[in-house]
Design a protein around this motif. Structure first.
Motif, PDB file in Angstrom:
ATOM      1  N   GLY B 158      -5.329  -4.263 -41.640  1.00 24.02           N
ATOM      2  CA  GLY B 158      -4.696  -2.982 -41.964  1.00 24.02           C
ATOM      3  C   GLY B 158      -3.280  -2.834 -41.453  1.00 24.02           C
ATOM      4  N   GLY B 159      -2.693  -3.916 -40.976  1.00 27.10           N
ATOM      5  CA  GLY B 159      -1.325  -3.854 -40.467  1.00 27.10           C
ATOM      6  C   GLY B 159      -0.327  -3.452 -41.545  1.00 27.10           C
ATOM      7  N   TYR B 160       0.705  -2.774 -41.115  1.00 23.00           N
ATOM      8  CA  TYR B 160       1.797  -2.284 -41.976  1.00 23.00           C
ATOM      9  C   TYR B 160       1.335  -1.263 -43.024  1.00 23.00           C
ATOM     10  N   ARG B 161       0.110  -0.723 -42.855  1.00 18.43           N
ATOM     11  CA  ARG B 161      -0.310   0.424 -43.660  1.00 18.43           C
ATOM     12  C   ARG B 161       0.524   1.642 -43.301  1.00 18.43           C
ATOM     13  N   THR B 162       0.797   1.756 -41.986  1.00 19.87           N
ATOM     14  CA  THR B 162       1.551   2.912 -41.510  1.00 19.87           C
ATOM     15  C   THR B 162       2.968   2.911 -42.062  1.00 19.87           C
ATOM     16  N   LEU B 163       3.547   1.740 -42.157  1.00 15.41           N
ATOM     17  CA  LEU B 163       4.900   1.620 -42.697  1.00 15.41           C
ATOM     18  C   LEU B 163       4.940   2.196 -44.107  1.00 15.41           C
ATOM     19  N   ARG B 164       3.965   1.807 -44.896  1.00 14.92           N
ATOM     20  CA  ARG B 164       3.864   2.273 -46.262  1.00 14.92           C
ATOM     21  C   ARG B 164       3.697   3.795 -46.294  1.00 14.92           C
ATOM     22  N   LYS B 165       2.841   4.291 -45.393  1.00 15.45           N
ATOM     23  CA  LYS B 165       2.573   5.733 -45.364  1.00 15.45           C
ATOM     24  C   LYS B 165       3.837   6.531 -45.032  1.00 15.45           C
ATOM     25  N   ILE B 166       4.567   6.114 -44.012  1.00 15.84           N
ATOM     26  CA  ILE B 166       5.737   6.915 -43.628  1.00 15.84           C
ATOM     27  C   ILE B 166       6.833   6.850 -44.683  1.00 15.84           C
ATOM     28  N   LEU B 167       7.034   5.666 -45.259  1.00 17.72           N
ATOM     29  CA  LEU B 167       8.161   5.521 -46.192  1.00 17.72           C
ATOM     30  C   LEU B 167       7.963   6.323 -47.479  1.00 17.72           C
ATOM     31  N   PHE B 168       6.704   6.478 -47.888  1.00 15.67           N
ATOM     32  CA  PHE B 168       6.500   7.098 -49.204  1.00 15.67           C
ATOM     33  C   PHE B 168       5.731   8.408 -49.168  1.00 15.67           C
ATOM     34  N   GLY B 239       5.526  -0.227 -34.867  1.00 14.13           N
ATOM     35  CA  GLY B 239       5.806   1.010 -34.134  1.00 14.13           C
ATOM     36  C   GLY B 239       7.294   1.311 -34.077  1.00 14.13           C
ATOM     37  N   MET B 240       8.085   0.262 -33.854  1.00 12.59           N
ATOM     38  CA  MET B 240       9.533   0.465 -33.771  1.00 12.59           C
ATOM     39  C   MET B 240      10.126   0.850 -35.121  1.00 12.59           C
ATOM     40  N   ILE B 241       9.587   0.295 -36.205  1.00 17.87           N
ATOM     41  CA  ILE B 241      10.098   0.668 -37.533  1.00 17.87           C
ATOM     42  C   ILE B 241       9.825   2.158 -37.769  1.00 17.87           C
ATOM     43  N   VAL B 242       8.617   2.601 -37.375  1.00 21.21           N
ATOM     44  CA  VAL B 242       8.280   4.024 -37.526  1.00 21.21           C
ATOM     45  C   VAL B 242       9.272   4.879 -36.720  1.00 21.21           C
ATOM     46  N   GLY B 243       9.537   4.464 -35.487  1.00 23.34           N
ATOM     47  CA  GLY B 243      10.483   5.200 -34.645  1.00 23.34           C
ATOM     48  C   GLY B 243      11.876   5.227 -35.254  1.00 23.34           C
ATOM     49  N   GLY B 244      12.297   4.086 -35.779  1.00 23.93           N
ATOM     50  CA  GLY B 244      13.615   4.002 -36.405  1.00 23.93           C
ATOM     51  C   GLY B 244      13.734   4.945 -37.590  1.00 23.93           C
ATOM     52  N   TYR B 245      12.677   4.989 -38.397  1.00 21.77           N
ATOM     53  CA  TYR B 245      12.649   5.882 -39.567  1.00 21.77           C
ATOM     54  C   TYR B 245      12.720   7.341 -39.107  1.00 21.77           C
ATOM     55  N   ALA B 246      11.950   7.657 -38.051  1.00 23.24           N
ATOM     56  CA  ALA B 246      11.880   9.052 -37.598  1.00 23.24           C
ATOM     57  C   ALA B 246      13.209   9.558 -37.054  1.00 23.24           C
ATOM     58  N   ILE B 247      13.909   8.741 -36.301  1.00 22.64           N
ATOM     59  CA  ILE B 247      15.149   9.250 -35.696  1.00 22.64           C
ATOM     60  C   ILE B 247      16.386   8.937 -36.544  1.00 22.64           C
ATOM     61  N   THR B 345       3.704   2.052 -25.571  1.00 27.27           N
ATOM     62  CA  THR B 345       3.975   3.278 -26.329  1.00 27.27           C
ATOM     63  C   THR B 345       4.183   2.927 -27.801  1.00 27.27           C
ATOM     64  N   TRP B 346       5.059   1.953 -28.054  1.00 29.63           N
ATOM     65  CA  TRP B 346       5.337   1.549 -29.444  1.00 29.63           C
ATOM     66  C   TRP B 346       4.063   1.070 -30.129  1.00 29.63           C
ATOM     67  N   ALA B 347       3.241   0.310 -29.400  1.00 30.69           N
ATOM     68  CA  ALA B 347       2.039  -0.258 -30.024  1.00 30.69           C
ATOM     69  C   ALA B 347       1.010   0.826 -30.354  1.00 30.69           C
ATOM     70  N   ASN B 348       1.109   1.993 -29.712  1.00 32.28           N
ATOM     71  CA  ASN B 348       0.209   3.105 -30.022  1.00 32.28           C
ATOM     72  C   ASN B 348       0.603   3.820 -31.312  1.00 32.28           C
ATOM     73  N   VAL B 349       1.897   3.753 -31.665  1.00 31.40           N
ATOM     74  CA  VAL B 349       2.427   4.580 -32.754  1.00 31.40           C
ATOM     75  C   VAL B 349       1.760   4.331 -34.118  1.00 31.40           C
ATOM     76  N   PRO B 350       1.635   3.065 -34.573  1.00 34.72           N
ATOM     77  CA  PRO B 350       1.081   2.872 -35.925  1.00 34.72           C
ATOM     78  C   PRO B 350      -0.288   3.534 -36.106  1.00 34.72           C
ATOM     79  N   GLU B 351      -1.160   3.403 -35.121  1.00 30.07           N
ATOM     80  CA  GLU B 351      -2.501   3.951 -35.258  1.00 30.07           C
ATOM     81  C   GLU B 351      -2.490   5.473 -35.219  1.00 30.07           C
ATOM     82  N   ILE B 352      -1.570   6.059 -34.457  1.00 27.68           N
ATOM     83  CA  ILE B 352      -1.479   7.529 -34.390  1.00 27.68           C
ATOM     84  C   ILE B 352      -1.128   8.089 -35.771  1.00 27.68           C
ATOM     85  N   ILE B 353      -0.141   7.471 -36.434  1.00 22.65           N
ATOM     86  CA  ILE B 353       0.265   7.942 -37.757  1.00 22.65           C
ATOM     87  C   ILE B 353      -0.857   7.675 -38.763  1.00 22.65           C
ATOM     88  N   ASN B 354      -1.457   6.523 -38.610  1.00 19.65           N
ATOM     89  CA  ASN B 354      -2.470   6.102 -39.566  1.00 19.65           C
ATOM     90  C   ASN B 354      -3.736   6.957 -39.491  1.00 19.65           C
TER      91      ASN B 354
END
Lengths: 150, 617
Positions: B158-168, B239-247, B345-354
């Protein structure tokens, strides 16, 4: 000075001031230390005062201004290793190699160092020679390990 | 590997990866984590490969070297799936038997499984082992099953599911809201609310912005970040990609200490894979978002774990901290707005969003949400990494997962929070562990190191150890930290060598107060904690050293007398060879004697003797 070797390293970078630490790391890896003349060239090419280059070269523990030995022996003296005898291990190595911690043997075979934590705390006391880890090293195991490198 | 051009393409690729995998596939998963690696993981994996080849099953069984399996004291660990058989203390010699009994015949090699310490019942499966039963792994959950160098493994789970979710499906604002709602706080020790940090950075005007991953895990005794970077590098990157997108950042840095070469290698490989795949770079998955990451290696300085010093180091300067404010979220890397978070912290981020912020916030305590990884080491039976919900008690961790104190000794203290933390005495064993409760008893969470001490550990020596560590690592910029540490170590050295005086305790308290009030950065402000907490809870031990010139734990070597018990000495002369000053002598084949006038009390003879004949008083 081996200018070609240094140029090879510098050519991998845009030579911005922010490249200083990676450049010094590459020189350390390639030369086993940071030669003075090379540092002067680095300062010039990165547009930095030589004093700043020296301040960085002396601040961080991975950099050395004198050549290191063929093998670098790093004894972990992190908290767990300290409790389990890491300091005594370092002293034993120092006695056996006849060299103080932080120095290199006369034959340039060994540099003996201590390091704050290698992150293998569950196997304390731990030491590392070059890229090989040694787990649960008690003083009595030292002679056998050293033999491999002598 | 294909270049992923769109969301549909990612879904399709993931589907194909999963379809090609058989859930019943026989797998041998050798732990290559920080604990097992020095015990010979690589040799063991090679032995499995050779034996499986020789027995003709190499094509049928999947062999992987994975990240940390958690129970490091019982390494090298090997997990056999799908049965989930967990073998421990496996050596190269055990390989033929495992291949024969388990891989070929489906049985269990009983001598290599964990045995329950009370009932002595064998615990062949991972979840039979008490160490694992009470944990709740979120960040560590994939470590023992994925090959850290395989992007396919990460995608299959399920990796990079979160990336897809945030971007779209999410705006940056919504991502920040979710992280705020989750209650995630910085896992590096500070405990600052992550969502608030991101919001402050998003609101900052200057451009461009940066995200940084702090992988300068300098606290001795903590290795969870190393295990995560080496074992699941894509989780950190996602996690870092999610953070980069957010800020609204386009560039990220991962700062890794140079003592962790394998972490650098794995992260670099993961970054290269993500780039090649199109998960990092320009217009990720054809969105408008572009982001890339580079690694910046530390050069050996503990203070660089402090965020402003870390930033200075990436800029090519010496790692000296700078006064805050301005905080990095306003003026960080190159003077621009920067979010800096720790690896965990970063490694927690994908699962939190997901999974959603409510799911995460349901775990933990009122003010500390989610789980925390602790590296449980020192005097416990089971050492290794544990991940538990915030609020789990020290007793559960040390006596439950840790299996109590080794050699039936007595629990004395647990040191948390790294060098700037404190020692917590037995009366607080039922304390629920979270950011605030640890602070109330004079320690800190820190990055999660938990070093358990028993009655053979001297608390004055522990304080001396940390102060000497901090003195070495103090950058020297501000006076209270630089000089305060120097004075503390002088006093502690006197106390531990029998030169302590009655007024020393008050003097140390005074110095500690000044350092805590007047130092420039977190390192200096908390540097007195080891002395303060040991003085608070173990004052009697200081007094024994000062008044009676005795070390009750028999650690402070200058206060001890070494003798050889003639009844136990076998005349093997190991101690004679080890003694650096030639203080040990005696007739051949007879018990040896230590000359007290020559002895420098280094204690090496104790370590050298394999018959416990050297006595310490």
């Amino acid at each position: 000075m081996d200018l070609q070797r240094l140029e090879g390293i510098l050519s991998r970078y845009a030579c911005q001031p922010a490249d200083l630490i990676p450049v010094l790391q590459d020189i350390q890896d390639s030369y086993n230390y940071l030669p003075k003349d090379e540092l002067k060239v680095v300062a010039e090419r990165l547009h930095l005062p030589l004093a700043q280059v020296f301040s960085v070269a002396t601040f961080f523990t991975m950099f050395s201004l004198v050549p290191k030995g063929k093998h670098v022996c790093k004894v972990c003296v992190g908290t767990t290793c300290h409790l389990k005898g890491g300091q005594r291990l370092a002293e034993s190595l120092s006695n056996r190699l006849g060299v103080d911690i932080g120095y290199t043997t006369k034959d340039m075979n060994f540099t003996l160092e201590t390091v704050a934590c290698l992150g293998s705390c569950a196997q304390a006391p731990v030491m590392m020679i070059d890229d090989t880890y040694y787990a649960r090293v008690t003083v009595d195991k030292v002679p056998k390990i050293l033999k491999k490198y002598q | 590997m294909p270049f992923i051009e769109s969301v549909d393409h990612l879904t399709e690729y993931r589907r194909r990866v999963r379809a090609a995998r058989d859930p019943q596939q026989l797998q041998v998963l050798v732990c290559g984590g920080p604990g097992c690696l020095p015990l010979g993981s690589e040799e063991l994996a090679a032995a499995f490969a050779a034996e499986m080849e020789a027995r003709g099953i190499a094509g049928k069984v999947l062999l992987k070297t994975t990240g940390c399996h958690g129970l490091c004291s019982h390494g090298v660990r090997v997990l056999i799936r799908p049965q989930e058989i967990s073998y421990q203390k496996v050596t190269v010699e055990d390989v033929p038997e495992i291949v024969e009994t388990t891989l070929l015949s489906g049985g269990v090699v009983e001598r290599l499984v964990y045995h329950h310490p009370e009932s002595q019942a064998p615990c062949p499966h991972k979840m039979d082992i008490p160490f694992y039963q009470t944990q709740n792994p979120l960040v560590l959950r994939k470590l023992d099953v994925i090959d850290p160098e395989s992007l396919d493994d990460y995608l299959a789970l399920g990796g990079y599911r979160t990336l897809r979710k945030i971007l779209f499906q999410m705006t940056p604002e919504q991502v920040i809201e979710a992280v705020e709602k989750s209650g995630l706080r910085g896992r590096g020790g500070g405990g600052f609310p992550t969502g608030r940090k991101w919001r402050l950075c998003r609101e900052a005007q200057a451009q461009p912005k940066f995200v940084i991953c702090n992988g300068d895990e300098g606290d001795p005794g903590a290795f969870m970040d190393r295990a995560v970077m080496e074992g699941d590098p894509h989780a950190v990157i996602e996690g870092m990609i999610v953070g980069g997108y957010a800020i609204g950042a386009m560039r990220g840095y991962i700062y890794v200490r140079h003592e962790y070469p394998l972490a650098v290698k794995r992260l670099q490989k993961a970054i290269d894979q993500a780039r090649e795949f199109g998960l990092l770079g320009t217009n990720i998955l054809r969105s408008n978002f572009s982001f890339d990451i580079q690694i910046s290696q530390g050069a050996g300085a503990f203070v660089c774990g402090e965020e402003t010093a870390l930033i200075a180091s990436i800029e090519g300067k010496i790692g000296e901290p700078n006064p805050r404010p301005p905080y990095p979220v306003q003026a960080g890397l190159f003077g621009l707005p920067t979010v800096i978070n720790n690896v965990e912290t970063w490694a927690n981020v994908p699962e939190i969003i997901n999974m959603g912020p409510e799911w995460f916030a349901a775990m933990g305590t009122d003010k500390s949400k989610g789980t925390k990884i602790f590296s449980l080491v020192g005097a416990v039976n089971n050492t290794g990494l544990v991940e538990v919900p915030m609020g789990t008690s020290l007793r559960q961790i040390i006596f439950g997962m840790g299996g109590g104190i080794a050699h039936n000794r007595e629990f004395k203290a647990v040191q948390t929070g790294g060098p700037s933390g404190g020692c917590i005495p037995p009366q607080y064993l039922d304390l629920p562990v979270d950011y605030d409760s640890l602070q109330q008893v004079g320690s800190i969470m820190g990055s999660g190191g938990m070093i358990v001490m028993d009655n053979h550990d001297c608390m004055v020596d522990v304080a001396r150890y940390f102060i000497s560590f901090l003195m070495e690592e103090s950058c020297g910029k501000c006076t209270p930290c630089r000089e305060g540490l120097k004075q503390l170590i002088t006093i502690l050295n006197e106390i531990t060598t029998g030169k302590g005086e009655a007024h020393h305790v008050d003097l140390m308290e005074d110095i500690c107060q000044t350092m805590a009030t007047a130092s420039l950065c977190g390192l200096g402000q908390s540097a007195a904690n080891p002395v303060r907490s040991t003085l608070k809870y173990f004052r009697e031990e200081y007094e024994r050293h000062i008044r009676d010139k005795k070390c009750p734990a028999k650690v402070c070597r200058q206060l001890l007398i070494y003798t050889i018990d003639p009844n136990e000495c076998t005349s093997c002369l190991a101690c004679v060879r080890e003694c650096p000053v030639g203080a040990i002598s005696g007739p051949k084949k007879e018990p040896q004697v230590i000359d007290q006038d020559i002895c420098v009390k280094c204690g090496l003879c104790v370590d050298a003797c394999q018959f416990d004949a050297v006595k310490v008083e």
